[in-house]
Enzyme design. Structure first.
Site: not given
Length: 395
Positions: A98, A159
């Site tokens: 991400d 994350e």
């Protein structure tokens, strides 16, 4: 010469040279990941990218010995993919797919290799080149016929949000692994041996509304109380101990002539050691307003504990340093203010090393880029660490 350094020299082509000869193909993988947009809050794009990553792993490394896709209804899925090797226990390679970039960014900022020897694109440095580095390290060892441990990839899609879904899985997997290597960006050629703990807190004050002209004594301003509290807590910062406190946003009130009934602020706290986190917790627990009519509420959590260069991680760093000297140059154990998934592993007292991904600059910024010529050496560094871990376990 240390006889273990011969591990890299024994291959017909040094690993970095092997990667450099295939740099165009390697950069193709980076481009593919950059163009799979993955904003942390866009579940549909994250799922599509996860599908592409799994297909890419199979294409590069074949069918894994084990594959578990930890699905989540809102956040990006965690991909846990294990490839068998010369050890029963795997080495854990952690990275996130991400990014902070919103959908559509790549349309106006596509992947590109520039004349100055850098490559750019959203998420290229933080940290899609890191994912490529880990996969190509395993591929390089196979092609060179060098010893390779079992490898467990954990690629997560949350994350940048603090890893709320993937954290328990990483903490579950790490104790059963020989070591954990985190593929976040490096600092130049160097790696990240220490990171600060990260706390995210919201302070809300609730007062009593009143007309500021007709009844100034009848009100109790939430904004005035919050301003006093902010002054108090920011004085608790201690940069010599690695503790910083930043009030990033503030808001409240309804109108100029109304004594504010509510106010809030969002606070980012960074600490270098757990004792400082405990101290700040105590400060927050004791917060009260000078006016007893104003209520104070503190919400939030420590999203990441501090990462320290513990004895077991120092031995892992020394192993990596030995490898790095044979690839390019010795390493420095860098301490940084940002947190990562490495913090979770370090807090468990397990060997972990971070910053093994790309060399470059500009995380979360429009000048984000990687240094193309450093990518083969980074692959060789990770590959060299893996082949050493196939022979010895850090105590």
């Amino acid at each position: 010469m240390n006889p273990r350094r011969k591990v890299l020299d024994l291959s017909a082509k040094p690993l970095s040279t092997w990667c450099r000869d295939r740099l165009e193909e390697l950069l193709g993988d980076v481009s593919m990941l950059v163009h799979r947009e993955t904003p942390s809050t866009d579940k549909a794009l994250l799922d599509s990218a996860a599908d592409s990553i799994l297909a890419w792993l199979r294409d590069r490394l074949g069918e894994p010995a084990e594959l578990v896709r930890h699905e989540h209804a809102e956040h990006g899925d965690l991909l846990e993919v294990t490839y068998a090797g010369a050890t029963a226990d795997p080495v854990l390679l952690v990275g996130h797919y991400d990014t902070v970039w919103p959908a559509g960014t790549v349309d106006r900022w596509p992947f590109a290799v520039r004349e100055d020897g850098t490559a750019t694109g959203p998420g290229i440095y933080d940290m899609k080149t890191g994912l490529v580095t880990g996969v190509w390290a395993l591929l390089a060892l196979r092609e060179a016929g060098l010893p390779c441990p079992a490898v467990r990839f954990m690629f997560n899609g949350d994350e940048e949000l603090g890893s709320p879904v993937s954290r328990p899985h990483i903490e579950r997997a790490a104790p059963a692994c020989l070591a954990t290597l985190v593929l976040e960006p490096g600092v130049g050629w160097d790696v990240k041996a220490e990171r600060k703990g990260v706390g995210i807190f919201t302070i809300t004050t609730s007062g009593v509304e009143a007309h500021s002209g007709n009844d100034p004594a009848g009100g109790a301003s939430a904004i005035h109380a919050l301003a006093d509290i902010i002054h108090r807590i920011t004085r608790e910062a201690d940069l010599d101990r690695g503790t910083s406190i930043n009030v990033g946003t503030i808001g409240g009130g309804t109108a100029r002539n109304v004594i504010a009934g509510e106010a809030t602020c969002l606070i980012d706290v960074r600490v270098g050691e757990q004792a400082e986190a405990d101290r700040i917790d105590a400060v927050f627990a004791d917060l009260t307003a000078a006016d007893p009519r104003v209520q104070v509420r503190v919400e939030g959590r420590w999203s990441r504990p501090p990462m320290r260069l513990t004895p077991v991680s120092r031995k892992l760093f020394e192993l990596a340093d030995d490898v790095a000297a044979s690839v390019r140059a010795p390493l420095e154990p860098i301490s940084v203010g940002g947190g990562s998934d490495a913090n979770f592993v370090s807090a468990l007292g397990l060997p972990v090393l971070d910053g093994l991904g790309a060399s470059g600059e500009g995380a979360h910024a429009l000048h984000e880029h990687v240094v193309v010529d450093r990518i083969p050496d980074r692959v060789a560094l990770v590959a060299g660490i893996l082949t050493r871990l196939a022979e010895e376990r850090p105590e």
